[in-house]
Design a protein around this motif. Structure first.
Motif, PDB file in Angstrom:
ATOM      1  N   ALA A  91      -1.552 -14.258  -1.603  1.00  6.25           N
ATOM      2  CA  ALA A  91      -2.282 -13.180  -2.282  1.00  6.25           C
ATOM      3  C   ALA A  91      -3.789 -13.311  -2.057  1.00  6.25           C
ATOM      4  O   ALA A  91      -4.484 -12.331  -1.778  1.00  6.25           O
ATOM      5  CB  ALA A  91      -1.959 -13.210  -3.781  1.00  6.25           C
ATOM      6  N   THR A  92      -4.306 -14.547  -2.160  1.00  7.09           N
ATOM      7  CA  THR A  92      -5.733 -14.787  -1.944  1.00  7.09           C
ATOM      8  C   THR A  92      -6.146 -14.385  -0.532  1.00  7.09           C
ATOM      9  O   THR A  92      -7.180 -13.743  -0.324  1.00  7.09           O
ATOM     10  CB  THR A  92      -6.064 -16.276  -2.167  1.00  7.09           C
ATOM     11  N   ALA A  93      -5.325 -14.748   0.452  1.00  8.43           N
ATOM     12  CA  ALA A  93      -5.638 -14.427   1.846  1.00  8.43           C
ATOM     13  C   ALA A  93      -5.572 -12.926   2.092  1.00  8.43           C
ATOM     14  O   ALA A  93      -6.437 -12.362   2.765  1.00  8.43           O
ATOM     15  CB  ALA A  93      -4.675 -15.157   2.778  1.00  8.43           C
ATOM     16  N   ALA A  94      -4.546 -12.266   1.562  1.00  9.72           N
ATOM     17  CA  ALA A  94      -4.404 -10.820   1.765  1.00  9.72           C
ATOM     18  C   ALA A  94      -5.567 -10.064   1.136  1.00  9.72           C
ATOM     19  O   ALA A  94      -6.053  -9.068   1.697  1.00  9.72           O
ATOM     20  CB  ALA A  94      -3.079 -10.341   1.180  1.00  9.72           C
ATOM     21  N   ALA A  95      -6.045 -10.520  -0.021  1.00 11.19           N
ATOM     22  CA  ALA A  95      -7.175  -9.860  -0.677  1.00 11.19           C
ATOM     23  C   ALA A  95      -8.443  -9.952   0.165  1.00 11.19           C
ATOM     24  O   ALA A  95      -9.353  -9.122   0.018  1.00 11.19           O
ATOM     25  CB  ALA A  95      -7.412 -10.481  -2.048  1.00 11.19           C
TER      26      ALA A  95
ATOM     27  N   SER B 221       1.391   1.168   8.656  1.00 10.15           N
ATOM     28  CA  SER B 221       0.740   0.077   7.940  1.00 10.15           C
ATOM     29  C   SER B 221      -0.345   0.607   7.007  1.00 10.15           C
ATOM     30  O   SER B 221      -1.100   1.522   7.363  1.00 10.15           O
ATOM     31  CB  SER B 221       0.125  -0.911   8.930  1.00 10.15           C
ATOM     32  N   ALA B 222      -0.425   0.043   5.812  1.00  9.60           N
ATOM     33  CA  ALA B 222      -1.463   0.441   4.858  1.00  9.60           C
ATOM     34  C   ALA B 222      -2.812  -0.157   5.242  1.00  9.60           C
ATOM     35  O   ALA B 222      -3.845   0.255   4.715  1.00  9.60           O
ATOM     36  CB  ALA B 222      -1.075  -0.009   3.451  1.00  9.60           C
ATOM     37  N   THR B 223      -2.812  -1.130   6.136  1.00 13.60           N
ATOM     38  CA  THR B 223      -4.042  -1.803   6.568  1.00 13.60           C
ATOM     39  C   THR B 223      -4.146  -1.722   8.088  1.00 13.60           C
ATOM     40  O   THR B 223      -3.159  -1.892   8.797  1.00 13.60           O
ATOM     41  CB  THR B 223      -4.032  -3.281   6.137  1.00 13.60           C
ATOM     42  N   GLU B 224      -5.344  -1.477   8.563  1.00 14.55           N
ATOM     43  CA  GLU B 224      -5.565  -1.412  10.016  1.00 14.55           C
ATOM     44  C   GLU B 224      -5.703  -2.822  10.580  1.00 14.55           C
ATOM     45  O   GLU B 224      -6.506  -3.620  10.110  1.00 14.55           O
ATOM     46  CB  GLU B 224      -6.827  -0.619  10.323  1.00 14.55           C
TER      47      GLU B 224
ATOM     48  N   VAL C 297       0.420  -5.026   5.295  1.00 17.67           N
ATOM     49  CA  VAL C 297       1.153  -3.864   5.795  1.00 17.67           C
ATOM     50  C   VAL C 297       1.564  -2.976   4.628  1.00 17.67           C
ATOM     51  O   VAL C 297       1.539  -1.746   4.708  1.00 17.67           O
ATOM     52  CB  VAL C 297       2.401  -4.297   6.594  1.00 17.67           C
ATOM     53  N   ALA C 298       1.893  -3.609   3.497  1.00 17.88           N
ATOM     54  CA  ALA C 298       2.387  -2.871   2.332  1.00 17.88           C
ATOM     55  C   ALA C 298       1.286  -2.159   1.569  1.00 17.88           C
ATOM     56  O   ALA C 298       1.510  -1.069   1.018  1.00 17.88           O
ATOM     57  CB  ALA C 298       3.131  -3.812   1.399  1.00 17.88           C
ATOM     58  N   MET C 299       0.086  -2.756   1.499  1.00 18.42           N
ATOM     59  CA  MET C 299      -0.973  -2.161   0.685  1.00 18.42           C
ATOM     60  C   MET C 299      -2.350  -2.485   1.244  1.00 18.42           C
ATOM     61  O   MET C 299      -2.537  -3.505   1.924  1.00 18.42           O
ATOM     62  CB  MET C 299      -0.857  -2.624  -0.770  1.00 18.42           C
TER      63      MET C 299
ATOM     64  N   THR D 199       6.336  -4.686  -5.234  1.00 20.44           N
ATOM     65  CA  THR D 199       6.524  -3.554  -6.141  1.00 20.44           C
ATOM     66  C   THR D 199       6.157  -2.235  -5.461  1.00 20.44           C
ATOM     67  O   THR D 199       6.892  -1.233  -5.574  1.00 20.44           O
ATOM     68  CB  THR D 199       5.672  -3.735  -7.409  1.00 20.44           C
ATOM     69  N   THR D 200       5.029  -2.238  -4.754  1.00 18.55           N
ATOM     70  CA  THR D 200       4.587  -1.018  -4.060  1.00 18.55           C
ATOM     71  C   THR D 200       5.603  -0.584  -3.010  1.00 18.55           C
ATOM     72  O   THR D 200       5.984   0.591  -2.922  1.00 18.55           O
ATOM     73  CB  THR D 200       3.220  -1.259  -3.390  1.00 18.55           C
ATOM     74  N   THR D 201       6.054  -1.543  -2.208  1.00 19.30           N
ATOM     75  CA  THR D 201       7.017  -1.221  -1.152  1.00 19.30           C
ATOM     76  C   THR D 201       8.371  -0.854  -1.730  1.00 19.30           C
ATOM     77  O   THR D 201       9.039   0.073  -1.233  1.00 19.30           O
ATOM     78  CB  THR D 201       7.167  -2.418  -0.193  1.00 19.30           C
ATOM     79  N   ALA D 202       8.797  -1.550  -2.778  1.00 21.02           N
ATOM     80  CA  ALA D 202      10.082  -1.241  -3.417  1.00 21.02           C
ATOM     81  C   ALA D 202      10.086   0.168  -3.996  1.00 21.02           C
ATOM     82  O   ALA D 202      11.109   0.868  -3.968  1.00 21.02           O
ATOM     83  CB  ALA D 202      10.380  -2.260  -4.512  1.00 21.02           C
ATOM     84  N   THR D 203       8.933   0.594  -4.504  1.00 19.40           N
ATOM     85  CA  THR D 203       8.827   1.960  -5.036  1.00 19.40           C
ATOM     86  C   THR D 203       8.984   2.989  -3.920  1.00 19.40           C
ATOM     87  O   THR D 203       9.706   3.983  -4.062  1.00 19.40           O
ATOM     88  CB  THR D 203       7.470   2.145  -5.741  1.00 19.40           C
TER      89      THR D 203
END
Length: 473
Positions: free
Chosen positions: A34-38, A185-188, A257-259, A275-279
């Motif tokens: 999570a820290t790395a993705a942020a 992908s949600a991120t470039e 990729v998810a957010m 949660t975002t992807t599951a939705t």
């Protein structure tokens, strides 16, 4: 060791699978994903750099040192062998005390993910310090009880926890692939976005990613409880290293990729992505399942570290540099119960100290920084010991660093440099910390307090030994 001394050591109950699972549960820490993705796509490059510049040298050092000296106490025993009693004591003391802030930090992360099991109602507790503190205290009590009963039973929490680490990462990777195939992908990800930021405020988290690759030292503390430790530890280390690196790098990519990067929470980013992807995919049933696995994974990791670090004061107690009670085993369970109880009690104190005068997020950042500094100090001794002990003849059955003495010295120097840089970066408070001076005072002050207490205990033990010597003579 003589037969009369053998009862002073717990039974050898851990095999290859147990050690590999221990390395995975203590090596994979989902909070760092999570820290790395942020921090964005550039963190993927930092992961690779941390793996090459810290994990590889550290794993090679552990591989050779644990093979040279497969003694209970791990890095304490290695440092004592290379540099003497005082450096050995301080290395062991710093590693042992580093887990005092580690436990609250990992429990804060577990508590934030456990809220997803309860759904929207439970999420209202996400800013409640009381919830996080009670979660940490009850979790400490649980893992302490299991470890007092013994590794024969406590190892199952480590093994279950290992699944709680890699299965959620596998889930987020699979979900990320499906989501990418349908929605993109949600991120470039491009050359420009993957170049790490070299602004000082962004470099601070590099220390966290290097620290994330620690954990490969844990089994060595329990060498006396591992069957054929000289062969088992290196094989488990290689297997677990591949799993750990894959989880960090692929897990970070899957979250991004998810957010989008700016929506990732550094505490609960993995669960956010799931949660975002599951939705999107209408897979909401999987959210509480994964949240429960993550919670169990972190409980397993805390249990593994408590089991490992409690063997340090046990070994030091046998060497009479701590009160003799630390070197005694529980009369029924054969475990170093005094060290476990003391560490649990002090961990509870740090739950309150870390929370004082700050937010939940601020407390988490302070605890993480303290854990990094006090953990990396003994790692400095590990790399120095690797270099120093190259001048000592190695037995025929010792597993050496590939390439021999010269490569070992080079890897030791690389790991030492990376570790010292990480310590410097860890002193700096997070960019979003509201009270930066207080955060620095807490980090430096509490760290120096822990080292000072260790020095005082060592000095008192030596004084007692000197006073007792004439009477014995």
């Amino acid at each position: 060791m003589s037969d009369t001394a053998e009862p002073q050591h717990p039974a050898r109950v851990m095999g290859f699978a147990d050690v590999a699972m221990l390395y995975i549960v203590t090596g994979v820490s989902l909070r760092w994903i999570a820290t790395a993705a942020a921090a964005g796509p550039g963190s993927v490059i930092i992961w690779i750099g941390a793996f090459l510049l810290f994990y590889v040298p550290f794993a090679m050092a552990v591989l050779e040192l644990s093979s040279r000296h497969p003694d209970e106490g791990g890095l304490y025993a290695w440092t004592r062998r290379a540099f003497g009693d005082f450096p050995g004591f301080i290395a062991g003391w710093c590693y042992w005390t580093s887990n005092l802030p580690y436990f609250p930090a990992v429990f804060y992360f577990a508590a934030s993910n456990a809220l997803y099991v309860g759904g929207d109602t439970a999420m209202g507790l996400s800013q409640s310090p009381a919830y996080f503190m009670w979660f940490a205290l009850l979790s400490l009590a649980l893992i302490a009880l299991l470890n007092i009963v013994g590794l024969k039973h406590a190892r199952w929490l480590h093994n279950i926890g290992a699944y709680g680490m890699w299965v959620p990462v596998a889930v987020v990777i699979v979900m990320g692939i499906v989501s990418w195939s349908r929605y993109g992908s949600a991120t470039e990800f491009s050359f420009a976005t993957m170049v790490p930021s070299f602004e000082f405020k962004d470099m601070i988290f590099w220390a966290s990613l290097a620290f994330a690759f620690s954990g490969c030292e844990t089994a060595s503390f329990m060498s006396g409880e591992i069957r054929d430790a000289r062969r088992t530890i290196p094989r488990a280390l290689v297997f677990a290293g591949i799993v750990v690196a894959s989880c960090y790098i692929l897990g970070t990519i899957a979250v991004l990729v998810a957010m989008p990067q700016d929506q990732v929470d550094s505490l609960a980013g993995l669960m956010q992505a799931i949660t975002t992807t599951a939705t999107k995919l209408d897979w909401l049933w999987i959210v509480p399942v994964v949240a429960l696995l993550i919670t169990l994974g972190n409980l397993g990791a805390a249990g593994g570290f408590l089991a490992a670090t409690s063997r340090i004061p046990f070994a030091v107690g046998i060497d009479r540099m701590l009160p003799p009670a630390f070197g005694k085993l529980h009369p029924r369970f054969g475990t170093p119960h005094v060290a476990i109880i003391v560490q649990t009690a002090l961990g509870a104190v740090f739950v309150f100290l870390g929370q004082a005068g700050t937010s939940v997020k601020g407390a988490y950042d302070v605890l993480v920084s303290m854990g990094i500094i006090t953990s990396f100090i003994p790692f400095v001794f590990v790399f120095l010991s690797l270099i120093k002990l190259q001048g000592e003849p190695a037995a025929a059955d010792v597993i050496r660093v590939p390439g021999g003495r010269r490569v070992a010295i080079v890897l030791g120097c690389i790991g030492l440099t990376t570790t010292l840089c990480a310590i410097g970066l860890a002193v700096m408070p997070a960019a979003d910390e509201l009270n930066k001076p207080l955060a620095v005072i807490k980090i430096v002050g509490l760290t120096m307090m822990l080292i000072g207490i260790g020095w005082a205990i060592y000095a008192l033990s030596k004084r007692r030994a000197a006073q007792a010597a004439p009477a014995l003579g």
